[in-house]
Design an enzyme around this catalytic site. Structure first.
Site, PDB file in Angstrom:
ATOM      1  N   GLY A   1       0.895  -1.390  -0.005  1.00  0.00           N
ATOM      2  CA  GLY A   1      -0.118   0.119  -0.179  1.00  0.00           C
ATOM      3  C   GLY A   1       0.841   1.173  -0.062  1.00  0.00           C
ATOM      4  O   GLY A   1       2.014   1.200  -0.280  1.00  0.00           O
TER       5      GLY A   1
ATOM      6  N   HIS B   1       2.386   4.340  -4.864  1.00  0.00           N
ATOM      7  CA  HIS B   1       3.075   5.695  -5.648  1.00  0.00           C
ATOM      8  C   HIS B   1       3.202   5.437  -7.195  1.00  0.00           C
ATOM      9  O   HIS B   1       2.560   4.261  -7.508  1.00  0.00           O
ATOM     10  CB  HIS B   1       4.254   6.204  -4.859  1.00  0.00           C
TER      11      HIS B   1
ATOM     12  N   HIS C   1       4.440   1.555  -7.811  1.00  0.00           N
ATOM     13  CA  HIS C   1       3.385   0.740  -7.900  1.00  0.00           C
ATOM     14  C   HIS C   1       2.428   0.771  -9.297  1.00  0.00           C
ATOM     15  O   HIS C   1       1.961  -0.270  -9.678  1.00  0.00           O
ATOM     16  CB  HIS C   1       2.562   1.008  -6.495  1.00  0.00           C
TER      17      HIS C   1
ATOM     18  N   GLN D   1       7.829  -9.941   7.542  1.00  0.00           N
ATOM     19  CA  GLN D   1       8.917  -9.455   6.838  1.00  0.00           C
ATOM     20  C   GLN D   1       9.533  -8.215   7.505  1.00  0.00           C
ATOM     21  O   GLN D   1      10.513  -7.583   7.130  1.00  0.00           O
ATOM     22  CB  GLN D   1       8.704  -8.953   5.334  1.00  0.00           C
TER      23      GLN D   1
ATOM     24  N   GLY E   1       8.993  -4.918  -8.713  1.00  0.00           N
ATOM     25  CA  GLY E   1       9.804  -3.908  -9.335  1.00  0.00           C
ATOM     26  C   GLY E   1      11.097  -4.282  -9.092  1.00  0.00           C
ATOM     27  O   GLY E   1      11.713  -5.150  -8.081  1.00  0.00           O
TER      28      GLY E   1
ATOM     29  N   LYS F   1      13.161  -2.126  -8.556  1.00  0.00           N
ATOM     30  CA  LYS F   1      13.731  -1.312  -7.553  1.00  0.00           C
ATOM     31  C   LYS F   1      14.178  -2.176  -6.171  1.00  0.00           C
ATOM     32  O   LYS F   1      15.260  -2.175  -5.685  1.00  0.00           O
ATOM     33  CB  LYS F   1      12.438  -0.497  -6.815  1.00  0.00           C
ATOM     34  N   ASP F   2      13.258  -3.409  -5.858  1.00  0.00           N
ATOM     35  CA  ASP F   2      13.875  -4.570  -4.793  1.00  0.00           C
ATOM     36  C   ASP F   2      14.349  -5.617  -5.503  1.00  0.00           C
ATOM     37  O   ASP F   2      13.801  -6.744  -5.497  1.00  0.00           O
ATOM     38  CB  ASP F   2      12.570  -4.840  -4.128  1.00  0.00           C
TER      39      ASP F   2
ATOM     40  N   ARG G   1       8.488   4.756   1.808  1.00  0.00           N
ATOM     41  CA  ARG G   1       9.135   5.365   2.913  1.00  0.00           C
ATOM     42  C   ARG G   1       9.697   6.729   2.895  1.00  0.00           C
ATOM     43  O   ARG G   1      10.126   7.466   3.422  1.00  0.00           O
ATOM     44  CB  ARG G   1      10.234   4.513   3.402  1.00  0.00           C
TER      45      ARG G   1
HETATM   46  P1  AMP Z   1       6.196  -2.461  -1.591  1.00  0.00           P
HETATM   47  O1  AMP Z   1       4.622  -1.899  -1.614  1.00  0.00           O
HETATM   48  O2  AMP Z   1       7.248  -1.683  -1.229  1.00  0.00           O
HETATM   49  O3  AMP Z   1       6.078  -3.545  -0.980  1.00  0.00           O
HETATM   50  O4  AMP Z   1       6.177  -2.691  -3.179  1.00  0.00           O
HETATM   51  C1  AMP Z   1       5.413  -3.359  -3.888  1.00  0.00           C
HETATM   52  C2  AMP Z   1       6.187  -3.729  -5.437  1.00  0.00           C
HETATM   53  O5  AMP Z   1       6.420  -2.622  -5.673  1.00  0.00           O
HETATM   54  C3  AMP Z   1       7.591  -4.454  -5.299  1.00  0.00           C
HETATM   55  O6  AMP Z   1       7.662  -5.465  -6.288  1.00  0.00           O
HETATM   56  C4  AMP Z   1       8.197  -3.254  -5.505  1.00  0.00           C
HETATM   57  O7  AMP Z   1       9.572  -3.468  -5.852  1.00  0.00           O
HETATM   58  C5  AMP Z   1       7.653  -2.048  -6.514  1.00  0.00           C
HETATM   59  N1  AMP Z   1       8.035  -0.859  -6.248  1.00  0.00           N
HETATM   60  C6  AMP Z   1       8.406  -0.289  -5.288  1.00  0.00           C
HETATM   61  N2  AMP Z   1       8.802   1.028  -5.585  1.00  0.00           N
HETATM   62  C7  AMP Z   1       9.045   0.824  -6.977  1.00  0.00           C
HETATM   63  C8  AMP Z   1       9.693   1.798  -8.073  1.00  0.00           C
HETATM   64  N3  AMP Z   1      10.237   2.835  -7.595  1.00  0.00           N
HETATM   65  N4  AMP Z   1       9.727   1.504  -9.232  1.00  0.00           N
HETATM   66  C9  AMP Z   1       9.157   0.221  -9.517  1.00  0.00           C
HETATM   67  N5  AMP Z   1       8.941  -0.744  -8.719  1.00  0.00           N
HETATM   68  C10 AMP Z   1       8.529  -0.325  -7.397  1.00  0.00           C
END
Ligand code: AMP
Length: 289
Positions: A39, A42, A45, A69, A155, A157-158, A195
């Site tokens: 959630g 941005h 996502h 996690q 993503g 990103k991770d 974050r």
């Molecule tokens: P999170 O909500 O942080 O667990 O992220 C959910 C998914 O969104 C994960 O697969 C992340 O790698 C992806 N994600 C988060 N930030 C970005 C970004 N800036 N660009 C692309 N994917 C992202």
């Protein structure tokens, strides 16, 4: 456009999938896509969700701040939660189903657990957060099973998370296709992250050294500089004064690379929060051919 269904329980999710399937004219080979998120959505996502919606007959976004996690010292309680806006965004993107379970729906308190591979799961992020990837895999596997997704969107990103999930799919012979999504950046080039709201303008200014270092490496590599020592030195020059948790080039199975080719430059930096309430770790990376 059909209405987005918001569901919080496994039974409601099953029913929602059935309802959506029934409403689709073609009855064979209906594909389900899943974008797992925590959630506070941005544009990063958004990119995961758009691809999901465009590639599948039924698109599901999960929104679950996964306690497994987070370590006890991390920001589980403080993690940003913006459910109302998240639902609006998903609706505007044409998502079919939003799954927002609470913790009791996912965990029963006495779990069969799953661990990441030893060589990939306890270095880099896993070194600083030793239980993290086990918690990620646990929830991701559950979400794959609950949604019966054919495609799941993650993503770049991770990067380490993505590679470990791909490894789980391979090792456990899971019948799902993992789709990597490019990193989405803010207008000032900082990689988007839920974050980032913790950053005040002073911290943000400091943090901009991170994309600057990433772009510098990219420039040098495009001029065919592949020597890791030279590349790291030029990145360090830009990152001077920041607390670097790690910064190196890794192969796709997370071994140290010998040259900057077909590998990933991974970087994590720690910044102290201005109100002294703790620190924030920022991750960024660059995937190199
Ligand atoms: P999170 O909500 O942080 O667990 O992220 C959910 C998914 O969104 C994960 O697969 C992340 O790698 C992806 N994600 C988060 N930030 C970005 C970004 N800036 N660009 C692309 N994917 C992202």
């Amino acid at each position: 456009m059909s209405k987005t269904l918001v569901v919080a329980t496994k039974t409601a999710l099953n029913n929602a999938i059935k309802t959506k399937k029934d409403s689709i004219k073609k009855k064979k080979n209906i594909t389900i896509g899943l974008s797992p998120t925590m959630g506070a959505l941005h544009n990063g996502h958004k990119s995961l969700i758009e691809k999901n919606v465009s590639e599948n007959d039924i698109s599901i976004v999960s929104i679950f701040v996964n306690p497994a996690q987070f370590s006890p010292s991390e920001d589980l309680d403080k993690y940003p939660r913006t459910l109302e806006n998240d639902i609006k965004l998903c609706e505007s993107l044409g998502v079919d189903i939003i799954f927002t379970p609470d913790s009791k729906e996912i965990y029963d308190g006495d779990e069969v657990s799953i661990n990441p591979p030893k060589n990939m799961g306890y270095i880099l992020e896993g070194y600083y957060r030793p239980t993290h990837f086990s918690g990620v895999l646990q929830v991701v596997l559950k979400l794959f099973n609950l949604t019966e997704a054919n495609n799941a969107y993650f993503g770049k990103k991770d990067a380490q998370q993505l590679l470990i999930i791909q490894k789980m799919v391979k090792n456990l012979f899971l019948n799902i296709n993992i789709v990597p999504i490019e990193i989405v950046r803010d207008s000032d080039s900082l990689a988007l992250s839920s974050r980032n709201i913790y950053l005040d303008s002073k911290m943000r200014k400091k943090a901009l050294a991170i994309p600057k270092a990433i772009f510098k490496i990219n420039d040098l590599v495009s001029q065919n500089v592949r020597d890791i020592g030279i590349l790291k030195e030029s990145a360090l020059e830009i990152l001077k004064g920041l607390n670097i948790d790690y910064m190196d080039f890794y192969t796709h199975d997370l071994k140290l690379a010998n040259e900057a080719k077909n590998c990933i430059f991974l970087l994590a930096v720690r910044l102290n929060l201005s109100d002294n309430s703790g620190e924030i770790r920022l991750l960024d990376n660059l995937w190199l051919d």
